[in-house]
Write an enzyme that holds these catalytic residues in place. Structure first.
Site, PDB file in Angstrom:
ATOM      1  N   ARG A 131       0.801  -1.238   0.000  1.00 44.19           N
ATOM      2  CA  ARG A 131       0.000   0.000   0.000  1.00 44.19           C
ATOM      3  C   ARG A 131       0.825   1.274   0.000  1.00 44.19           C
ATOM      4  O   ARG A 131       1.924   1.317   0.550  1.00 44.19           O
ATOM      5  CB  ARG A 131      -0.923   0.007   1.236  1.00 44.19           C
ATOM      6  CG  ARG A 131      -1.968  -1.088   1.174  1.00 44.19           C
ATOM      7  CD  ARG A 131      -2.825  -1.168   2.425  1.00 44.19           C
ATOM      8  NE  ARG A 131      -3.844  -2.209   2.235  1.00 44.19           N
ATOM      9  CZ  ARG A 131      -3.604  -3.520   2.345  1.00 44.19           C
ATOM     10  NH1 ARG A 131      -2.414  -3.959   2.670  1.00 44.19           N
ATOM     11  NH2 ARG A 131      -4.559  -4.407   2.110  1.00 44.19           N
ATOM     12  N   HIS A 156      -0.966  -2.379  -4.486  1.00 49.38           N
ATOM     13  CA  HIS A 156      -0.404  -3.268  -5.507  1.00 49.38           C
ATOM     14  C   HIS A 156      -0.376  -2.648  -6.909  1.00 49.38           C
ATOM     15  O   HIS A 156      -0.711  -3.311  -7.903  1.00 49.38           O
ATOM     16  CB  HIS A 156      -1.171  -4.588  -5.537  1.00 49.38           C
ATOM     17  CG  HIS A 156      -0.960  -5.462  -4.327  1.00 49.38           C
ATOM     18  ND1 HIS A 156       0.161  -5.407  -3.539  1.00 49.38           N
ATOM     19  CD2 HIS A 156      -1.748  -6.428  -3.767  1.00 49.38           C
ATOM     20  CE1 HIS A 156       0.073  -6.307  -2.566  1.00 49.38           C
ATOM     21  NE2 HIS A 156      -1.076  -6.922  -2.672  1.00 49.38           N
ATOM     22  N   HIS A 230       3.056 -12.623  -5.909  1.00 48.58           N
ATOM     23  CA  HIS A 230       1.970 -12.810  -4.936  1.00 48.58           C
ATOM     24  C   HIS A 230       1.374 -14.220  -4.997  1.00 48.58           C
ATOM     25  O   HIS A 230       0.155 -14.394  -5.027  1.00 48.58           O
ATOM     26  CB  HIS A 230       0.893 -11.760  -5.169  1.00 48.58           C
ATOM     27  CG  HIS A 230       0.082 -11.432  -3.950  1.00 48.58           C
ATOM     28  ND1 HIS A 230      -0.484 -12.395  -3.156  1.00 48.58           N
ATOM     29  CD2 HIS A 230      -0.237 -10.249  -3.385  1.00 48.58           C
ATOM     30  CE1 HIS A 230      -1.141 -11.809  -2.168  1.00 48.58           C
ATOM     31  NE2 HIS A 230      -1.003 -10.497  -2.268  1.00 48.58           N
ATOM     32  N   ASP A 302      -1.041 -10.080   8.346  1.00 49.92           N
ATOM     33  CA  ASP A 302      -0.946  -9.325   7.088  1.00 49.92           C
ATOM     34  C   ASP A 302       0.041  -8.191   7.324  1.00 49.92           C
ATOM     35  O   ASP A 302      -0.327  -7.015   7.330  1.00 49.92           O
ATOM     36  CB  ASP A 302      -2.333  -8.791   6.687  1.00 49.92           C
ATOM     37  CG  ASP A 302      -2.344  -8.250   5.248  1.00 49.92           C
ATOM     38  OD1 ASP A 302      -1.263  -8.219   4.623  1.00 49.92           O
ATOM     39  OD2 ASP A 302      -3.426  -7.864   4.774  1.00 49.92           O
ATOM     40  N   GLU A 368       5.320 -12.485   0.484  1.00 52.64           N
ATOM     41  CA  GLU A 368       5.722 -11.559  -0.575  1.00 52.64           C
ATOM     42  C   GLU A 368       6.980 -10.816  -0.143  1.00 52.64           C
ATOM     43  O   GLU A 368       6.945 -10.040   0.809  1.00 52.64           O
ATOM     44  CB  GLU A 368       4.607 -10.543  -0.842  1.00 52.64           C
ATOM     45  CG  GLU A 368       3.271 -11.161  -1.166  1.00 52.64           C
ATOM     46  CD  GLU A 368       2.119 -10.301  -0.657  1.00 52.64           C
ATOM     47  OE1 GLU A 368       1.883  -9.225  -1.207  1.00 52.64           O
ATOM     48  OE2 GLU A 368       1.456 -10.706   0.315  1.00 52.64           O
TER      49      GLU A 368
HETATM   50  C1  GLA Z   1      -1.339  -8.254   0.281  1.00 54.42           C
HETATM   51  C2  GLA Z   1      -1.922  -7.289   1.234  1.00 54.42           C
HETATM   52  C3  GLA Z   1      -3.201  -7.818   1.747  1.00 54.42           C
HETATM   53  C4  GLA Z   1      -4.154  -8.100   0.593  1.00 54.42           C
HETATM   54  C5  GLA Z   1      -3.498  -9.031  -0.382  1.00 54.42           C
HETATM   55  C6  GLA Z   1      -4.332  -9.221  -1.617  1.00 54.42           C
HETATM   56  O1  GLA Z   1      -0.912  -9.388   0.923  1.00 54.42           O
HETATM   57  O2  GLA Z   1      -1.058  -6.983   2.303  1.00 54.42           O
HETATM   58  O3  GLA Z   1      -3.789  -6.914   2.635  1.00 54.42           O
HETATM   59  O4  GLA Z   1      -4.485  -6.923  -0.047  1.00 54.42           O
HETATM   60  O5  GLA Z   1      -2.250  -8.531  -0.757  1.00 54.42           O
HETATM   61  O6  GLA Z   1      -5.629  -9.566  -1.336  1.00 54.42           O
END
Ligand code: GLA
Length: 404
Positions: A131, A156, A230, A302, A368
């Protein structure tokens, strides 16, 4: 070296002698040799494979561009399919401890699935992985505005990121293995980002069961760049069950805490004594529902883990993953400073993937490798700015194995 190139219903096969490829290979981890030997033995017991790369059509993108699939196979029977659309790892088949081969990544059987709605399954993410707060950043005195595609932030790379473009793709065969090299030119102003960005990503499958991903980019104006892949992993097999039983280790003493919109606060949070401490292998489900504010914000994990490097530059281990019922393992090595560990918290059973599999809550996990989220707005984070004359170069390795 034997090289065969023959048309087969519109496809080409490049095959080489096993000996030629076996002599030189990239190995990120000597320790894992024993594991890959077991995998090789298990695979060899059933079939004899050759290192090869096949090229075949895979439908047509919405703008009319033909899409291709490249099937890479190594001598151990590990097989992965890469799409020119989004540079997507569409499937990855690898043996378990008994030699049973299964697909261990989430995705779709056909292009329509990816075009319709994909939460970045297997894709190359760019120009900016993760983000950027409020879809804004200021660079060299100028403010740039990006699409708010994950309100209130940009996620993304925007509405049509690198996961949704058709890359130019060419198969190759080298001393390191078989692969495909993808190139894409993102024009100045694309999704609001400055500069013409020439991006190049190569995937190489080698005979030690590694997929080596090299990312490269150049620009004609200063611009942020943060590329990643991803893939959603489920080492039990795609669509089988959730990933909570997987055992994970991440050599990281700190994570990057976020606010309720998943934007970094700018601080580092020590993992010691928290559910984020994966320095010792721990089942993912053991602490995922703990009462920790960071887990509430993420609806699970996350977050970016800050990989412990000590004085090491270059490739270091970012994660070790093991699935107890099958014995399958995944080791990830990277040149990047962080790894985003995401437990599929936004999967809700509404996506039907390969072979009709319903992807429910936490049915896949992503690891990732990249720089830190929102770096263009975070002065304390390592820079993600690429300037004319510089070459962006990063490498990440996925190494598959199986243990008894
Ligand atoms: C990344 C983001 C998550 C989500 C995924 C896609 O991992 O950190 O919050 O947006 O991508 O769904």
């Amino acid at each position: 070296m034997i090289v065969a190139r023959r048309p087969l219903r519109g496809a080409f096969l490049f095959a080489s002698s096993l000996a030629a490829l076996a002599c030189s290979r990239t190995s990120a981890d000597a320790n894992a040799k024993a594991d890959s030997t077991k995998v090789a033995a298990a695979a060899a017991a059933s079939t004899v494979h050759a290192d090869s790369v096949w090229r075949a059509p895979f439908g047509t993108a919405p703008d009319g561009t033909p899409v291709e699939v490249f099937t890479l196979t190594n001598k151990n029977g590990v097989e992965t399919r890469i799409l020119s659309y989004g540079g997507i790892i569409q499937s990855l088949k690898t043996p378990d401890r008994s030699g049973n081969v299964d697909d261990v990544v989430l995705g779709f059987d056909d292009l329509a699935g990816y075009v319709k709605s994909s939460p970045y399954f297997g894709a190359i993410v760019g120009r900016y992985g993760n983000r950027i707060a409020r879809g804004r950043f200021t660079l060299d005195g100028k403010t740039y505005t990006l699409a708010i595609n994950n309100p209130p932030n940009s996620l993304h790379g925007g509405v049509k990121g690198f996961d949704k473009v058709v890359w130019h793709a060419e198969p190759f065969k080298s001393d390191s293995g078989v692969g495909v090299v993808l190139t894409h030119t993102s024009p100045d102003g694309d999704e609001g980002f400055p500069g013409t960005l020439n991006a190049k990503v190569s995937y190489t499958l080698d005979d030690s069961n590694q997929i080596v991903i090299h990312y490269e980019a150049t620009t004609d104006k200063a611009t942020p760049v943060n590329l990643t892949n991803h893939t959603y992993w489920n080492l039990a097999g795609d669509g089988k069950r959730d990933i909570l039983g997987h055992v994970l280790a991440i050599p990281a003493s700190a994570i990057i805490p976020v606010d309720s919109t998943l934007i970094p606060t700018g601080e580092m949070m020590k993992v010691a004594g928290t559910p984020f401490d994966f320095r010792e292998p721990t089942p993912i489900g053991a602490r995922i529902d703990s009462n920790h504010i960071q887990l509430k914000y993420g609806r699970g994990y996350d977050h970016t883990w800050v990989i412990d490097r000590a004085d090491q530059t270059g490739l270091v281990r970012a994660a070790h993953l093991q699935e107890p019922t099958t014995g399958r393992t995944l080791d990830i090595y990277t040149t990047e400073p962080g790894v985003q560990f995401y437990t599929g918290n936004f999967l809700d059973g509404s996506v039907v993937g390969k072979s009709g599999h319903v992807y429910k809550y936490r049915y896949g996990l992503a690891l990732e490798t990249h720089h830190f989220p929102d770096s263009p707005n975070q002065p304390k984070f390592p820079s993600v700015i690429l300037r004319p004359g510089q070459v962006y170069k990063t490498t990440t390795v996925f190494k598959l194995g199986a243990v008894h």
